[in-house]
Design a protein around this motif. Sequence first.
Motif: not given
Length: 818
Positions: A256, A259, A265-266, A733
Motif C-alpha cells: 500500500d 501507492k 495504482k492499487e 485516487k
Amino acid sequence: MRTWLANAWSLSCRLTKFGVAATVFTLLTAASALAQEAGGEAGLKLPDLSQVTFLGIDGHKLLLFGIVICVFGLIFGLAIYTRLKNLPVHKSMRDISELIYETCKTYLITQGKFLMVLWVFIAVVIVLYFGWLAPVHPTAVTLPIILVFSLVGIAGSYGVAWFGIRVNTFANSRTAFASLRGKPYPIYHTPLEAGMSIGMMLISVELLMMLFILLFVPGDYAGPCFIGFAIGESLGAAALRIAGGIFTKIADIGSDLMKIVFKIKEDDARNPGVIADCTGDNAGDSVGPSADGFETYGVTGVALITFILLAVKNPTLQIQLLVWIFVMRIVMLIASAAAYFINGFIAKARYGNVDEMDYETPLTSLVWITSLVSIALTYVISSLIIPTLGGDTSQWWKLATIISCGTLAGALIPELVKVFTSTNSRHVKEVVTSAEEGGASLGILSGFVAGNFSAYYIGLAMVLLMSAGYLISTMGLERQMLAPAVFAFGLVAFGFLGMGPVTIAVDSYGPVTDNAQSVYELSLIEHIPGIKQELKKDYNIDVNFERAKEMLEANDGAGNTFKATAKPVLIGTAVVGATTMIFSIIMALTKGLSENVNHLSLLHAPFVLGLVTGGAMIYWFTGASTQAVTTGAYRAVEFIKANIKLESAAAASIADSKKVVEICTKYAQKGMLNIFIAVFFATLAFAFVEPFFFIGYLFSIAIFGLYQAIFMANAGGAWDNAKKIVEVEMKQKGTPLHDATVIGDTVGDPFKDTSSVALNPVIKFTTLFGLLAVELAVQMTATQGSNLTHVLAAAFFAVSFVFVYRSFYGMRIRGSAA
C-alpha cells in the motif's frame, strides 16, 4: 528463502530443546514424589449415552445419525468446491491465482513444520500430567491416544486452513472474471459460495471429530481426549492466526505504501509487494479465520462438556444434556444450509439481472435468516429431545431461550459492527471528513473514536444478552446443577456459533473480494492483444473494463465490512466460553465449591493481583505483534523501493515477488516464536504463583482482551473503509486525501488483522493449557510445599520475560536487514 528457512528451523529447534529441557527438568524434579489417584481433567469420565432414550432411540444411536449429517455437510462443501473450480475463467487470471496458491502452499508447509516444533512444548506437559501426575490407566494405551488427539486437533485447524486457501484461490480469479460480464450478482455470489464451502466443511469436520471421541472412545478417557484435542486445535489456531496476521499486514503495508511513494495504482503489476499481499490476504484472512473458527467451535463444545461432567451429578441428566448439546450442533449445521438456499433464492430473484446492487444487503439478510431459522429449530428440537429434564417439563424452553440469546447476538453484533465500519456508516464518513482538512492525523483520531464507541455498544449488547441468559438460569436450573449461571454463559457462547457456517462464510467473503481486485490488475488482461474479440468469441462477453473494476472495488468494501463483523463474534465467544472453562478450574480448587470459595474475592490479595496482571499481558501482546509487523513492513518497503521497476517492465519479476514473501514469512515466524514461548511460560509461571492468582489472571485477560480486540478491530475497519469511500465513491485516487486515508489504513492493518484477531485463540489457549498447569501446581504444593512451586514460578517467569524482552529489542529495526 531456503537458506533463511533452514536457519529459522535450526533456531526453532535450539529454542525448543532449551524450552523443553527446562520444562522437563523443573517439572520432573517435583513430579518424582507424586503418586495419586486420577483426578481433575484426568478424572473426567463420560457416561454411557445408550442408557437414556430420546424419541424411542438411545442416545448413542441417535448421535450416530449426526455422523451421517456431517458427511452430507462435507459433500455440500466439496460440491461447491468442485463447482467453483469449474467456473469459467480466463487463462491470464487463472495463472495469477495459481501463482498465489503456490506461494500460499510454501507458507503453509513452513507453518506446518513450525507447528510441530511448538507441539513438542505441549506434548511434554500432556505426558507429565496424563502419564505421570494423574495417569489414566492403562497409560500405555491412554497416553498415546490423548497425544494423538492433540495432534488431530492441530491437524484439524491446519487442514481446514489449507482447504480454505485452495477454495479462495479458485474463487478469486473466478470472481475477477465474472466482473467482465458487467453484472454485480455473479461477483457477489462467487465469494459467498466459496465462504459457504469453507464454513460447511469446517463445521462438519469439527463436529465429526468430536462425535468420534464421544461415541467411539471409551468413556474412562474420552474426557482427557477432549482436553487434548481442544489444546491441540487451540495451539494450531493461535499459531496460524498470529503468524498469518503478522504476514498479511507486513505485505499489505509494504504494498500500500508504494501507492504514496510512487503514485501508482492499487495492485499495480509492477509492484513486487502485490503477490505477497495476495498471499497475505489468504494467510491472514483465510488461514487464520478458518483455523480460529475451527478451534472456537471445538473449544466451546469442550467447555460445555467439561462443565456438564463436573457440575451435574445426576448421570441421566448428564446424558440428556450431552446428547441435547450435540443434537443442537447438528441441527445448526442444517439450519445454516437451509438459510443459505432460502437467501440464495431471494437474492437471485431480486438481484440476478440488475445493473446496480448494494452488496451488503443480501449478506445481511443471510445472517438474519440464518439466525431466525436457527432460533426456530432450537425451540422445536429442544421440545422433542428434552421435554422433561430432571422431572421439570419447562426447562426445554428455558435452555432453548438461553441458546437463542447467543444466536441473536450472532446477528445483532454484526449490525452494531456495521455502524462503525460500513461504507455507509456515519463514523466511517467522519473519518473521511476529518482527513479532508486535517490529513492523516485527524483521520486516525476519528478512527480511534469509532473503535472506542464500538467497544461501548458491543460490550453492553453482550452484557444484555448474557444477563438475559443469567435471569433464565435462575428459573429452576439451580436444582439441576451447580453454578447454573456459568452454564447459561456457556450456552450463550454456544448460541453465538449457532450459525457457524454462515459466520465463516461472510468472514471468508472479504479475502476473495480483496484478491479478486488484485488478480484483475496482475493479469494485465486489458493489455492482451485482441482481448475484446477473444472474450466475445469464447465467452460471449461485451466487456467494459472500467465498469468491471468499479464493481470489484465496491464489492471489496462489502468484504471489508463483513470481515469486520465476524471478529467480535469470535472474540465474544472466546470470552464467554472462557468463563465456562475457568469454572472447571474453580471446581477443582474449591472441591466442588465446598471450600476456599472466599478466595474468589477482592479480599483475597492474590486474586486481585491476578486481575491486574492480565491487563499487562494483553497490552504486551498487542505491542509485540505490532512490532513484528512494523519491522517486517520496514524491510518489505526497503526491498520494494530498491527493486521496483516502473519504466522497464510491465510486471514485477517472480523472483522479486517471492523475495517479499520470504521477508513476510521470516518476520511472521520470528514474531510468533517470541510470542508463543512468552505466553507458554507465562501461563506456567502464573499458575505456579498461586491458584487464585491464576483465576484472576484468566478473568483479566478475557475482559481486557475483549475490549482491546473490539476497539482495535473496529477502528481498523473504519480506517479501511474510509479509504474505500475515497477510492470508489469520491474517485479521488492519487490525491492528498487518498494519501491520508491510505496512511490511516496502514495504521489500521495490524489493529484489525493482527493484534485484535489473535487475542481470541491466545485467550482460549491460555485457559485450556491453564487447566493442566494449575492442577499440576496444586498437586506439587500439596506434596512438596509452596517453596518449590514459587521457585518454579520464578524460573518460568524468567524464561517468559526473556522472550517478552526479545519481542521488542530482538525485533527492532536496525541499520541493515539481519
